[in-house]
Design a protein around this motif. Structure first.
Motif, PDB file in Angstrom:
ATOM      1  N   TYR A 197     -13.734 -19.164  11.191  1.00 25.78           N
ATOM      2  CA  TYR A 197     -13.105 -18.209  10.275  1.00 25.78           C
ATOM      3  C   TYR A 197     -11.751 -18.702   9.764  1.00 25.78           C
ATOM      4  CZ  TYR A 197     -16.618 -14.750  11.625  1.00 25.78           C
ATOM      5  OH  TYR A 197     -17.791 -14.067  11.837  1.00 25.78           O
ATOM      6  N   TYR A 215     -10.650 -18.536   5.831  1.00 24.66           N
ATOM      7  CA  TYR A 215      -9.518 -17.756   5.334  1.00 24.66           C
ATOM      8  C   TYR A 215      -8.456 -18.657   4.706  1.00 24.66           C
ATOM      9  CZ  TYR A 215     -10.166 -12.826   6.302  1.00 24.66           C
ATOM     10  OH  TYR A 215     -10.573 -11.527   6.232  1.00 24.66           O
ATOM     11  N   HIS A 216      -8.231 -19.820   5.291  1.00 17.66           N
ATOM     12  CA  HIS A 216      -7.249 -20.744   4.717  1.00 17.66           C
ATOM     13  C   HIS A 216      -7.655 -21.135   3.294  1.00 17.66           C
ATOM     14  CE1 HIS A 216      -4.344 -24.043   4.514  1.00 17.66           C
ATOM     15  NE2 HIS A 216      -5.326 -24.801   4.063  1.00 17.66           N
ATOM     16  N   TYR A 245      -9.756 -19.494   1.279  1.00 21.93           N
ATOM     17  CA  TYR A 245      -9.735 -18.306   0.418  1.00 21.93           C
ATOM     18  C   TYR A 245      -8.309 -17.991  -0.038  1.00 21.93           C
ATOM     19  CZ  TYR A 245      -9.960 -13.341  -0.842  1.00 21.93           C
ATOM     20  OH  TYR A 245      -9.830 -12.131  -1.481  1.00 21.93           O
ATOM     21  N   LEU A 246      -7.369 -18.058   0.885  1.00 24.49           N
ATOM     22  CA  LEU A 246      -5.984 -17.743   0.527  1.00 24.49           C
ATOM     23  C   LEU A 246      -5.391 -18.802  -0.389  1.00 24.49           C
ATOM     24  CD1 LEU A 246      -4.732 -16.355   3.943  1.00 24.49           C
ATOM     25  CD2 LEU A 246      -5.382 -15.083   1.904  1.00 24.49           C
ATOM     26  N   TYR A 251      -6.929  -9.447   3.959  1.00 23.15           N
ATOM     27  CA  TYR A 251      -7.237  -9.438   5.387  1.00 23.15           C
ATOM     28  C   TYR A 251      -8.320  -8.401   5.638  1.00 23.15           C
ATOM     29  CZ  TYR A 251      -6.774  -8.905  10.450  1.00 23.15           C
ATOM     30  OH  TYR A 251      -7.036  -8.845  11.807  1.00 23.15           O
ATOM     31  N   HIS A 261     -11.070  -7.259   9.013  1.00 27.77           N
ATOM     32  CA  HIS A 261     -11.591  -7.546  10.347  1.00 27.77           C
ATOM     33  C   HIS A 261     -12.434  -6.371  10.826  1.00 27.77           C
ATOM     34  CE1 HIS A 261     -11.878  -9.358  14.280  1.00 27.77           C
ATOM     35  NE2 HIS A 261     -11.426  -8.254  14.852  1.00 27.77           N
ATOM     36  N   TYR A 264      -0.396 -11.318  10.239  1.00 25.24           N
ATOM     37  CA  TYR A 264      -1.066 -12.259   9.347  1.00 25.24           C
ATOM     38  C   TYR A 264      -0.495 -12.151   7.934  1.00 25.24           C
ATOM     39  CZ  TYR A 264      -4.921 -14.301   6.678  1.00 25.24           C
ATOM     40  OH  TYR A 264      -5.665 -15.054   5.805  1.00 25.24           O
ATOM     41  N   ASN A 312     -16.693 -10.171   5.779  1.00 22.58           N
ATOM     42  CA  ASN A 312     -15.697 -11.085   5.225  1.00 22.58           C
ATOM     43  C   ASN A 312     -16.182 -11.728   3.930  1.00 22.58           C
ATOM     44  OD1 ASN A 312     -13.079 -11.694   6.855  1.00 22.58           O
ATOM     45  ND2 ASN A 312     -14.631 -11.361   8.406  1.00 22.58           N
ATOM     46  N   ASN A 357     -15.901  -9.387   1.097  1.00 20.75           N
ATOM     47  CA  ASN A 357     -14.499  -9.275   0.683  1.00 20.75           C
ATOM     48  C   ASN A 357     -14.061 -10.478  -0.132  1.00 20.75           C
ATOM     49  OD1 ASN A 357     -12.748  -6.904   1.667  1.00 20.75           O
ATOM     50  ND2 ASN A 357     -14.069  -7.303   3.418  1.00 20.75           N
ATOM     51  N   PHE A 358     -14.498 -11.673   0.245  1.00 17.71           N
ATOM     52  CA  PHE A 358     -14.163 -12.869  -0.535  1.00 17.71           C
ATOM     53  C   PHE A 358     -14.726 -12.759  -1.947  1.00 17.71           C
ATOM     54  CE2 PHE A 358     -14.225 -15.481   3.657  1.00 17.71           C
ATOM     55  CZ  PHE A 358     -12.974 -14.998   3.974  1.00 17.71           C
TER      56      PHE A 358
END
Length: 414
Positions: free
Chosen positions: A77, A81-82, A84-85, A150, A152, A174, A337, A340-341
């Protein structure tokens, strides 16, 4: 359906997947690409529907088993997330609003789902079997579409669970790292009106706007009042027109400086809003209020929270999140997740407004005229799905097959 439209829609999704899967192992990158494409095309979290969307030449059951196995075992994950951000960091600006809210994934008829417990059902009220989700999002600058930053999924029954507040603290830490030195204001609903949450935000010197419950006591002018009594003494001096959930409201707003019992040495402001609902809305903030503009900024900041709540509706209505049937909590967490992306990616595409968006809006065949729509996310998702569903070959032609330069195999010279 034009083949050029299908190709462009597929190419945009594949390019998004390439950025999202940087640094992942090749099997994981292929798996995430398959999942994202299947979700975008089928708008369903069912692994059977995702598998059908891939149009693979092998039997359907084999594809379902592969996706199920990979979803249960996936644990990278941090890289997801890295990446995506990295894609959304241009949207992060100084002094933004960060909307914080919990939601739920209910499974009323579930029996075998991992760590399934009763949770508060936000849509129906009461409790139901399911999971809780911690969600934090920002909005695009112009069109105000939600960008999740974010998310979860958690269960009170899973090993290591402490409390819902701890889940919120982890998300806020975060967000702090994400914004680095940039300022932001946290916006929260009544469920976060607790001394622990306020203390956490005060310690981090984070600005906040929290809607108050009627149980709280406040001190104003040297006297203690319960929140409803204090609100009735201030009927609103400032006028504000606002659109909330598609309806026009004439609001009356007042503000005053207050003290909380648990924070006797610190000053806060309460903004009281009449005109929305039978009871006035009471907002607590640690932001300084020195002018009418400051007051209206607080009110508009909280009203924006309702706009980002649309992301929950998108997850459940457009991507049918609550129909997920994977029994593993890790699989449910991954699907949540990935949805959400996709929501974040779609919001950014709506903000940038390429010409291809107009084709997708047209393909969605909405009943409303385009000039009457302010929130385009539903129409975008449906249009993209309509175009992709016309595809019959899947994405195998987009997957690169690596040919080794030196396979290291022995050769017999004859």
């Amino acid at each position: 359906m034009k083949s050029s439209e299908i190709y462009q829609a597929k190419r945009e999704i594949i390019n998004f997947c390439h950025q999202l899967t940087k640094g992942l192992s090749k099997p994981n990158a292929k798996f995430i690409t398959d999942m994202i494409y299947g979700l975008a095309k089928g708008c369903s979290p069912l692994l059977s529907e995702i598998s059908r969307a891939l149009e693979e030449d092998i039997d359907l059951l084999s594809t379902i088993k592969r996706l199920s196995r990979n979803a249960m075992d996936f644990n990278d994950y941090a890289k997801l997330y890295h990446n995506y951000l990295d894609m959304i960091k241009r949207q992060i600006k100084d002094d933004m609003l960060v909307i914080v809210d919990n939601s739920d994934i209910t499974k009323p008829y579930g029996e075998q789902f991992e760590s399934l417990r009763r949770v508060h059902d936000g849509s129906k009220g009461g409790t139901e079997k399911g999971y809780l989700t911690a969600n934090m999002s920002i909005t695009t600058s112009q069109t105000k579409h939600p960008i999740p930053v974010y998310a979860h999924t958690f269960s009170v029954a899973e090993e290591g669970f402490s409390s819902a507040n701890v889940e919120t603290y982890q998300g806020l830490n975060y967000i702090d790292e994400l914004f680095n030195q940039k300022k932001y204001t946290v916006v929260m609903d009544r469920g976060y009106d607790s001394n622990d949450i306020i203390q956490f935000l005060q310690n981090k010197k984070t600005d906040f706007i929290i809607r108050l419950t009627d149980k709280r006591w406040l001190k104003n002018g040297g006297r203690w009042y319960k929140v409803p009594e204090l609100a009735t003494r201030h009927k609103g001096k400032l006028a504000l027109k606002s659109t909330i959930k598609g309806h026009q409201y004439q609001l009356k707003v007042s503000h005053l400086k207050v003290t909380l019992p648990a924070f006797s040495d610190e000053n806060f402001f309460v903004v009281i809003v009449y005109g929305y609902g039978q009871k006035p809305m009471k907002l607590l903030t640690n932001k300084e209020i020195n002018s009418k503009a400051d007051v209206l900024r607080i009110v508009k900041g909280y009203i924006l929270r309702w706009r980002t709540e649309e992301s929950f509706r998108v997850q459940k209505q457009e991507y049918n999140l609550e129909k997920v049937r994977t029994l593993s909590l890790n699989s449910i967490r991954l699907i949540h997740n990935l949805i959400n992306f996709l929501v974040g990616r779609n919001s950014i595409r709506i903000e940038s407004a390429p010409l291809f968006n107009e084709i997708l809006y047209h393909r969605a065949k909405s009943l409303k005229a385009k000039d009457k729509i302010k929130f385009y996310l539903y129409r975008y998702i449906r249009g993209l799905s309509v175009v992709l569903k016309a595809d019959t070959v899947g994405i195998r032609i987009f997957k690169k097959v690596e040919h080794r330069v030196n396979p290291g195999q022995m050769r017999l010279i004859i």
